[in-house]
Write an enzyme that holds these catalytic residues in place. Structure first.
Site, short mmCIF file in Angstrom:
data_model
loop_
_atom_site.label_atom_id
_atom_site.label_comp_id
_atom_site.label_asym_id
_atom_site.label_seq_id
_atom_site.Cartn_x
_atom_site.Cartn_y
_atom_site.Cartn_z
N ASP A 181 0.95 -1.39 -0.10
CA ASP A 181 0.21 0.27 0.18
C ASP A 181 0.81 1.25 -0.04
O ASP A 181 1.74 1.15 0.76
CB ASP A 181 -0.70 -0.02 1.19
CG ASP A 181 -1.82 -0.97 1.34
OD1 ASP A 181 -1.47 -2.23 0.80
OD2 ASP A 181 -3.03 -0.89 1.83
N HIS A 224 -1.23 4.49 -0.32
CA HIS A 224 -2.30 5.59 0.13
C HIS A 224 -2.03 6.76 0.06
O HIS A 224 -2.02 7.49 1.13
CB HIS A 224 -2.24 4.92 1.48
CG HIS A 224 -3.39 3.71 1.77
ND1 HIS A 224 -4.71 3.82 1.52
CD2 HIS A 224 -3.22 2.46 2.46
CE1 HIS A 224 -5.33 2.70 1.52
NE2 HIS A 224 -4.35 1.86 2.03
N ASP A 238 -4.05 -0.15 -3.59
CA ASP A 238 -4.30 0.72 -2.44
C ASP A 238 -3.26 2.05 -2.70
O ASP A 238 -2.57 2.46 -1.92
CB ASP A 238 -4.27 0.35 -1.20
CG ASP A 238 -5.59 -0.33 -0.70
OD1 ASP A 238 -6.40 -0.67 -1.51
OD2 ASP A 238 -5.81 -0.66 0.60
N ASP A 256 -6.60 7.21 -1.14
CA ASP A 256 -7.42 7.33 0.23
C ASP A 256 -6.11 7.62 1.30
O ASP A 256 -5.01 6.93 0.92
CB ASP A 256 -8.19 6.33 0.50
CG ASP A 256 -9.38 6.40 -0.28
OD1 ASP A 256 -10.01 7.46 -0.81
OD2 ASP A 256 -10.08 5.18 -0.50
N ARG A 257 -6.82 8.11 2.59
CA ARG A 257 -6.05 8.13 3.43
C ARG A 257 -4.94 9.26 3.64
O ARG A 257 -5.12 10.26 4.34
CB ARG A 257 -5.08 6.91 4.23
CG ARG A 257 -6.17 5.53 4.21
CD ARG A 257 -7.23 5.58 5.44
NE ARG A 257 -7.76 4.30 5.56
CZ ARG A 257 -8.67 4.36 6.55
NH1 ARG A 257 -8.88 5.08 7.42
NH2 ARG A 257 -8.88 3.11 6.84
N ASN A 268 -8.60 -2.73 -2.75
CA ASN A 268 -9.89 -2.56 -2.12
C ASN A 268 -10.28 -1.11 -2.40
O ASN A 268 -11.45 -0.82 -2.57
CB ASN A 268 -10.12 -3.14 -0.85
CG ASN A 268 -9.44 -2.51 0.06
OD1 ASN A 268 -8.16 -2.56 0.02
ND2 ASN A 268 -10.16 -2.01 1.17
N HIS A 269 -9.38 -0.24 -2.24
CA HIS A 269 -9.49 1.33 -2.21
C HIS A 269 -9.62 1.81 -3.52
O HIS A 269 -10.18 2.75 -3.57
CB HIS A 269 -8.37 1.83 -1.61
CG HIS A 269 -8.67 1.93 0.10
ND1 HIS A 269 -9.29 3.02 0.97
CD2 HIS A 269 -8.51 0.88 1.00
CE1 HIS A 269 -9.38 2.64 1.96
NE2 HIS A 269 -8.77 1.39 2.03
N HIS A 305 -3.66 -8.20 -3.72
CA HIS A 305 -4.07 -7.05 -2.67
C HIS A 305 -4.67 -7.86 -1.23
O HIS A 305 -3.84 -7.60 -0.39
CB HIS A 305 -4.89 -5.98 -3.17
CG HIS A 305 -5.03 -4.68 -1.84
ND1 HIS A 305 -3.82 -4.18 -1.70
CD2 HIS A 305 -5.86 -4.73 -1.24
CE1 HIS A 305 -4.22 -3.03 -0.66
NE2 HIS A 305 -5.67 -3.61 -0.02
N ARG A 317 -13.76 -7.50 9.14
CA ARG A 317 -13.90 -6.37 7.64
C ARG A 317 -15.32 -6.23 7.34
O ARG A 317 -15.70 -5.21 6.89
CB ARG A 317 -12.92 -6.56 6.80
CG ARG A 317 -11.39 -6.35 7.02
CD ARG A 317 -10.42 -6.44 5.88
NE ARG A 317 -9.13 -6.51 6.22
CZ ARG A 317 -8.28 -5.38 6.08
NH1 ARG A 317 -8.80 -4.33 5.91
NH2 ARG A 317 -6.86 -5.41 6.41
N HIS A 358 -2.58 -4.88 1.87
CA HIS A 358 -3.75 -4.75 2.48
C HIS A 358 -3.77 -4.54 4.18
O HIS A 358 -4.94 -4.11 4.81
CB HIS A 358 -4.65 -5.92 2.31
CG HIS A 358 -6.34 -5.92 2.41
ND1 HIS A 358 -6.78 -4.65 2.37
CD2 HIS A 358 -7.12 -6.88 3.04
CE1 HIS A 358 -8.24 -4.98 2.87
NE2 HIS A 358 -8.16 -6.23 3.17
#
Length: 284
Positions: free
Chosen positions: A18, A20, A46, A49-50, A78-79, A128, A176, A203
């Protein structure tokens, strides 16, 4: 769209987890690991995001993919979805920077084309998230329709969301709310049947940047140091060559990159901060 559903990635290659939206740390990753095209890279998803710079991170990686298509492989995380990015920051960042959701729409449309899985050197299955009870063979994985928004269950969802379980065996429900937990027996059987050395995935935040589990049958990589600018973790990437084995994995660890308001390493005092000009020079 020209990438196969499960691209075959030759060694040598650098595998990364990731990122991010942490642009400066992505640049630090390239400084430590080497710049494309001199080094081949496989990213496990990923990208957004974040962090504060999701637009810049995914734009840079997409540009590198266009410029060096055989040197860069980008998998979906997944993002990389419409639903998740509306919750965890990418949508809001696009609207703030471009005064419109149009850029977000274009990026999320592009995410539908990213492969879900890759095989490195015929020996390492990379994704991922993790494995799934919904597929039994690699042909099942290749048959997944990836050109869509990820569903809430099924094999595509599991590739993006599943996690290894170091406590229980078999398949278990994921906390999750998406994907599954898979035990050591699942990973060992999968690798034995398909003659893989290891399942490589991302992940999950791991404090050293990497974590081997399941008797070296599963590896987690995380490449966003000091995740969310507060977790204090180290990041790592994995260098794979033709002779690499899980017992001899070559991890490259790195810390978060200098930013404005943070002291540079070296002789200067802790109260002396990085300027914009120094930061720019640092990354040249």
């Amino acid at each position: 769209s020209q990438d196969q559903s499960v691209p075959d990635v030759p060694a040598p290659v650098m595998i990364c987890g990731d990122t991010h939206g942490q642009l400066h740390d992505l640049l630090e990753l390239f400084r430590v690991g080497g710049a494309p095209p001199e080094v081949n890279y496989l990213f496990l998803g990923d990208y957004v995001d974040r962090g504060y710079y999701s637009v810049e991170v995914v734009t840079l990686l997409f540009c590198l993919k266009v410029r060096f298509p055989r040197r860069i492989t980008l998998l979906r995380g997944n993002h990389e979805s419409r639903q998740i990015t509306q919750v965890y920051g990418f949508y809001d960042e696009c609207v703030r920077k471009y005064k419109s959701p149009r850029v977000w729409q274009l990026f999320t449309d592009a995410f539908d084309f990213l492969p879900l899985c890759a095989v490195v050197d015929g020996r390492y299955m990379c994704m991922h998230g993790g494995l799934s009870p919904s597929f039994q063979t690699m042909e099942d994985v290749r048959a997944i329709d990836r050109f869509r928004e990820p569903p809430s269950e099924g094999p595509m969802c599991d590739l993006l969301w599943s996690d290894p379980d170091s406590v229980q065996s078999g398949w278990n429900t994921s906390p999750r709310g998406a994907g599954h937990l898979f035990g050591e027996d699942i990973a060992e059987k999968w690798n034995h049947i398909h003659r893989f050395d290891c399942v490589c995935r991302a992940h999950q935040l791991v404090m050293e940047g990497y974590e081997l589990a399941h008797n070296n049958n599963t590896l987690t990589l995380f490449s966003a140091p000091n995740y969310c600018y507060r977790c204090g973790n180290t990041a790592a990437m994995l260098q794979i060559n033709e002779n690499t084995t899980p017992e001899q994995f070559d991890f490259l660890q790195f810390e978060t990159a200098p930013r404005r308001g943070i002291a540079m390493p070296g002789n200067r005092g802790s109260s002396e901060l990085v300027t914009d000009e120094e930061q720019e020079l640092y990354f040249l």
